[in-house]
Design an enzyme around this catalytic site. Sequence first.
Site, PDB file in Angstrom:
ATOM      1  N   SER A  93       0.855  -1.357   0.142  1.00 40.49           N
ATOM      2  CA  SER A  93       0.084   0.039  -0.105  1.00 40.49           C
ATOM      3  C   SER A  93       0.809   1.232  -0.080  1.00 40.49           C
ATOM      4  O   SER A  93       1.472   1.499  -0.891  1.00 40.49           O
ATOM      5  CB  SER A  93      -0.953  -0.077   1.174  1.00 40.49           C
ATOM      6  OG  SER A  93      -2.148   1.184   0.981  1.00 40.49           O
ATOM      7  N   ASP A 194     -10.263  -4.879  -3.888  1.00 41.21           N
ATOM      8  CA  ASP A 194      -9.398  -4.246  -2.978  1.00 41.21           C
ATOM      9  C   ASP A 194     -10.382  -3.060  -2.514  1.00 41.21           C
ATOM     10  O   ASP A 194     -10.864  -1.954  -3.251  1.00 41.21           O
ATOM     11  CB  ASP A 194      -8.264  -3.706  -3.459  1.00 41.21           C
ATOM     12  CG  ASP A 194      -7.376  -3.078  -2.597  1.00 41.21           C
ATOM     13  OD1 ASP A 194      -7.802  -2.329  -1.489  1.00 41.21           O
ATOM     14  OD2 ASP A 194      -5.920  -3.128  -2.795  1.00 41.21           O
ATOM     15  N   HIS A 224      -7.313  -5.808   0.394  1.00 41.96           N
ATOM     16  CA  HIS A 224      -6.091  -4.802   0.542  1.00 41.96           C
ATOM     17  C   HIS A 224      -4.869  -5.456   1.062  1.00 41.96           C
ATOM     18  O   HIS A 224      -3.942  -5.492   0.500  1.00 41.96           O
ATOM     19  CB  HIS A 224      -6.484  -3.589   0.721  1.00 41.96           C
ATOM     20  CG  HIS A 224      -5.382  -2.764   0.784  1.00 41.96           C
ATOM     21  ND1 HIS A 224      -5.014  -2.295  -0.412  1.00 41.96           N
ATOM     22  CD2 HIS A 224      -4.721  -1.986   1.886  1.00 41.96           C
ATOM     23  CE1 HIS A 224      -3.906  -1.560  -0.040  1.00 41.96           C
ATOM     24  NE2 HIS A 224      -3.747  -1.111   1.383  1.00 41.96           N
TER      25      HIS A 224
END
Length: 268
Positions: A93, A194, A224
Site C-alpha cells: 500500500s 480491494d 487489500h
Amino acid sequence: MPVLPGAEPFRHEGGEIGVLLCHGFTGSPQSMRPWAEYLAGRGLTVSLPLLPGHGTRWEDMQVTGWQDWYAEVDRALRELTARCEKVFVFGLSMGGALALRLAAKHGDAISGLVLVNPVNKVHGAAARVLPVVRHLVPATKGLTSDIKKQGVQETGYAKVPLHAAYSLAVFLRMLDGELPQVTQPLLLLHSTVDHVVSPADSARVLARVSSVDTTEIVLEDSYHVATLDNDAERIFEESAAFVERLTSGARGEGPGDPGDREGTAPVG
C-alpha cells in the site's frame, strides 16, 4: 507512547542479501511480519521498521507527514546497503509508494522492488475536500483490516488522521512525477477486489515506471492487506523466487523465474 502489541519493528541479521519491508498508512509492521519472518527463514537480512506516528495511537500520527515516514525507510535502507551486497525493497500500500520513491532516488543501490497493492493516488471527493476538511475534522473512519480471510485482523488505527492523509496525498502527487526514474526490476502483485486502493493505481504504476523487467501477478483470493490474507503464501514464495532470480543468474534459470509459473503475466 507504548507500541501496540504486534506492531513492533522487526530485524533479522542474515546473509549478504538484504530486504527492506515498508508497511502501509495507519498500519504497522504486524501486517508484514509473517512475510519478514519467511524471508528471514531463507537466510536473508531483513529490516521492517515502524514508521513514525504509527503503531501507538492515531493522535500521534496527526503530527507526522510523508517526510517523516520516508526519512525512516531511507535510514533503514542506508543501514542495509552498508551491510549487504544487494538490497531489495518490498512495500504494501503506502509502503509500496515509499519503496518506489526509494528506487527513484537510490538507483542501483536497490536491486529490485516487490509491491503489493501499491497506492498511487487519493481518488474522488476525498482529494478535493482534504485541504479544507483537515482543519475542521481531526479524523475519519479507519482503513485497516480489509482482509478476506476469516478471523484475521490487522493491527492499526481505527481512525485516519486527516492532516496525515493530506500529507499522503501531497506525497503521492509528487511521487507520480518521479515514477519514470524507477528502473529496477519490479514484481507487482495486486488484488482483484480491494476496498482501500483502486486497481487503477497498480496499472498506473506499471505504465509510468521505466523498468524493463516487470512482472504483474493478480491475487484473486485476497483484499487489500494481502500479506495477511489467503494469498499470503503465494506472495512470500513469489517474492523469494524474484530475489533468487536476480541474485543467482540470468532470467529464466532455475525456480526463480516468475514468468514460467502459472498465473503470472510478464509486463513490458
